[in-house]
Design a protein around this motif. Sequence first.
Motif, PDB file in Angstrom:
ATOM      1  N   LEU A   1       0.822  -1.202   0.000  1.00  9.63           N
ATOM      2  CA  LEU A   1       0.000   0.000   0.000  1.00  9.63           C
ATOM      3  C   LEU A   1       0.861   1.259   0.000  1.00  9.63           C
ATOM      4  O   LEU A   1       0.581   2.226  -0.728  1.00  9.63           O
ATOM      5  N   ARG A   2       1.926   1.246   0.796  1.00  8.48           N
ATOM      6  CA  ARG A   2       2.834   2.401   0.820  1.00  8.48           C
ATOM      7  C   ARG A   2       3.489   2.602  -0.548  1.00  8.48           C
ATOM      8  O   ARG A   2       3.666   3.733  -1.002  1.00  8.48           O
ATOM      9  N   MET A   3       3.852   1.502  -1.194  1.00  6.16           N
ATOM     10  CA  MET A   3       4.438   1.607  -2.529  1.00  6.16           C
ATOM     11  C   MET A   3       3.455   2.224  -3.506  1.00  6.16           C
ATOM     12  O   MET A   3       3.800   3.098  -4.298  1.00  6.16           O
ATOM     13  N   ARG A   4       2.209   1.777  -3.459  1.00  5.96           N
ATOM     14  CA  ARG A   4       1.203   2.310  -4.384  1.00  5.96           C
ATOM     15  C   ARG A   4       1.011   3.809  -4.174  1.00  5.96           C
ATOM     16  O   ARG A   4       0.928   4.572  -5.142  1.00  5.96           O
ATOM     17  N   VAL A   5       0.952   4.234  -2.921  1.00  3.36           N
ATOM     18  CA  VAL A   5       0.781   5.656  -2.632  1.00  3.36           C
ATOM     19  C   VAL A   5       1.968   6.457  -3.165  1.00  3.36           C
ATOM     20  O   VAL A   5       1.806   7.517  -3.776  1.00  3.36           O
ATOM     21  N   ALA A   6       3.178   5.937  -2.926  1.00  3.55           N
ATOM     22  CA  ALA A   6       4.386   6.637  -3.398  1.00  3.55           C
ATOM     23  C   ALA A   6       4.399   6.728  -4.921  1.00  3.55           C
ATOM     24  O   ALA A   6       4.720   7.780  -5.493  1.00  3.55           O
ATOM     25  N   PHE A   7       4.037   5.645  -5.596  1.00  4.29           N
ATOM     26  CA  PHE A   7       4.010   5.667  -7.068  1.00  4.29           C
ATOM     27  C   PHE A   7       2.942   6.623  -7.576  1.00  4.29           C
ATOM     28  O   PHE A   7       3.162   7.358  -8.541  1.00  4.29           O
ATOM     29  N   ASP A   8       1.776   6.603  -6.941  1.00  4.20           N
ATOM     30  CA  ASP A   8       0.693   7.497  -7.367  1.00  4.20           C
ATOM     31  C   ASP A   8       1.115   8.960  -7.275  1.00  4.20           C
ATOM     32  O   ASP A   8       0.825   9.764  -8.178  1.00  4.20           O
ATOM     33  N   GLU A   9       1.798   9.302  -6.200  1.00  4.27           N
ATOM     34  CA  GLU A   9       2.231  10.689  -6.015  1.00  4.27           C
ATOM     35  C   GLU A   9       3.265  11.078  -7.067  1.00  4.27           C
ATOM     36  O   GLU A   9       3.185  12.159  -7.673  1.00  4.27           O
ATOM     37  N   ARG A  10       4.219  10.206  -7.297  1.00  7.31           N
ATOM     38  CA  ARG A  10       5.273  10.524  -8.263  1.00  7.31           C
ATOM     39  C   ARG A  10       4.715  10.614  -9.680  1.00  7.31           C
ATOM     40  O   ARG A  10       5.042  11.531 -10.437  1.00  7.31           O
ATOM     41  N   ILE A  11       3.864   9.663 -10.048  1.00  8.07           N
ATOM     42  CA  ILE A  11       3.263   9.681 -11.378  1.00  8.07           C
ATOM     43  C   ILE A  11       2.374  10.911 -11.539  1.00  8.07           C
ATOM     44  O   ILE A  11       2.348  11.539 -12.604  1.00  8.07           O
ATOM     45  N   GLY A  12       1.665  11.284 -10.483  1.00  6.31           N
ATOM     46  CA  GLY A  12       0.826  12.478 -10.536  1.00  6.31           C
ATOM     47  C   GLY A  12       1.635  13.735 -10.786  1.00  6.31           C
ATOM     48  O   GLY A  12       1.224  14.597 -11.579  1.00  6.31           O
ATOM     49  N   ASP A  13       2.792  13.841 -10.140  1.00  8.53           N
ATOM     50  CA  ASP A  13       3.662  15.008 -10.362  1.00  8.53           C
ATOM     51  C   ASP A  13       4.174  15.049 -11.806  1.00  8.53           C
ATOM     52  O   ASP A  13       4.231  16.119 -12.424  1.00  8.53           O
ATOM     53  N   SER A  14       4.545  13.894 -12.325  1.00 10.88           N
ATOM     54  CA  SER A  14       5.037  13.838 -13.707  1.00 10.88           C
ATOM     55  C   SER A  14       3.933  14.226 -14.681  1.00 10.88           C
ATOM     56  O   SER A  14       4.158  14.980 -15.642  1.00 10.88           O
ATOM     57  N   ARG A  15       2.737  13.737 -14.458  1.00  6.61           N
ATOM     58  CA  ARG A  15       1.607  14.061 -15.338  1.00  6.61           C
ATOM     59  C   ARG A  15       1.306  15.554 -15.314  1.00  6.61           C
ATOM     60  O   ARG A  15       0.968  16.137 -16.346  1.00  6.61           O
ATOM     61  N   ALA A  16       1.422  16.158 -14.156  1.00  4.13           N
ATOM     62  CA  ALA A  16       1.126  17.592 -14.042  1.00  4.13           C
ATOM     63  C   ALA A  16       2.099  18.411 -14.892  1.00  4.13           C
ATOM     64  O   ALA A  16       1.690  19.354 -15.586  1.00  4.13           O
ATOM     65  N   GLU A  17       3.383  18.068 -14.846  1.00  5.12           N
ATOM     66  CA  GLU A  17       4.353  18.820 -15.657  1.00  5.12           C
ATOM     67  C   GLU A  17       4.103  18.599 -17.141  1.00  5.12           C
ATOM     68  O   GLU A  17       4.151  19.541 -17.941  1.00  5.12           O
ATOM     69  N   LEU A  18       3.821  17.365 -17.530  1.00  4.17           N
ATOM     70  CA  LEU A  18       3.555  17.081 -18.942  1.00  4.17           C
ATOM     71  C   LEU A  18       2.325  17.835 -19.434  1.00  4.17           C
ATOM     72  O   LEU A  18       2.307  18.350 -20.551  1.00  4.17           O
ATOM     73  N   ALA A  19       1.308  17.926 -18.592  1.00  5.01           N
ATOM     74  CA  ALA A  19       0.091  18.647 -18.975  1.00  5.01           C
ATOM     75  C   ALA A  19       0.388  20.126 -19.207  1.00  5.01           C
ATOM     76  O   ALA A  19      -0.132  20.735 -20.158  1.00  5.01           O
TER      77      ALA A  19
END
Length: 222
Positions: A6-24
């Motif tokens: 669960l901790r891994m999923r949360v960490a990945f979600d946060e990192r992927i979310g940050d990357s998506r925001a910059e790409l957008a």
Amino acid sequence: MDDASLRMRVAFDERIGDSRAELAQLLARCGTTNVRTGYLAELAARLEVFGSAGEPSSTSILNAGASGLEYFRRHGPEHARRRHGQFDFDEEIGSRYDTQRDIPLAELRADAERLESLCSDMLDARHDPWQRAVWQRIGGFADSLRVACDAVERIVFDKADAVHRLAEGVEPYDDLGYEARLAVFEAACRHADADVADVLRRLGHEMASTGTRDLAENRYAT
């Protein structure tokens, strides 16, 4: 899903979310209005509903976004000429886009299922509390491996999706437009490289802490 997964999923979600925001943000500067169609739209829908598209390999995802590379193939030589340089599509664009090709997602998910089955058998055969705790911990790694596969699938999709959107408006050549699209491409590659590396680092740490590294090297032999 155990606490580590669960901790891994949360960490990945946060990192992927940050990357998506910059790409957008970078895509917005390009003024592209491409909408997902065909296979990319199907992948996006599956990721949204199930959290995984269930792709057997990363290659099919990258293939779905590769049409955006044609922008650079067409205009890269002119961009380089204006800067008194040479343009090598394969080195500057193609090979960088292909970095995440051939990741065997289906095989890794199958490994997670085999590990889960092995741990279930071991738990059935052992009654000592300490041994059971060890095998329960190792069994939790199967969840971590599935979480990692889902994260890699989303990371590769985001790269392919961003690049696909660059296929719009390829004529005529525009210097500022090229630079804006190049910024998207470079960010997509940079985030994919860094985010996949983070997944592997966290997965490696989990393997070390659960004792699954030797199991992986021996293909879960008992």
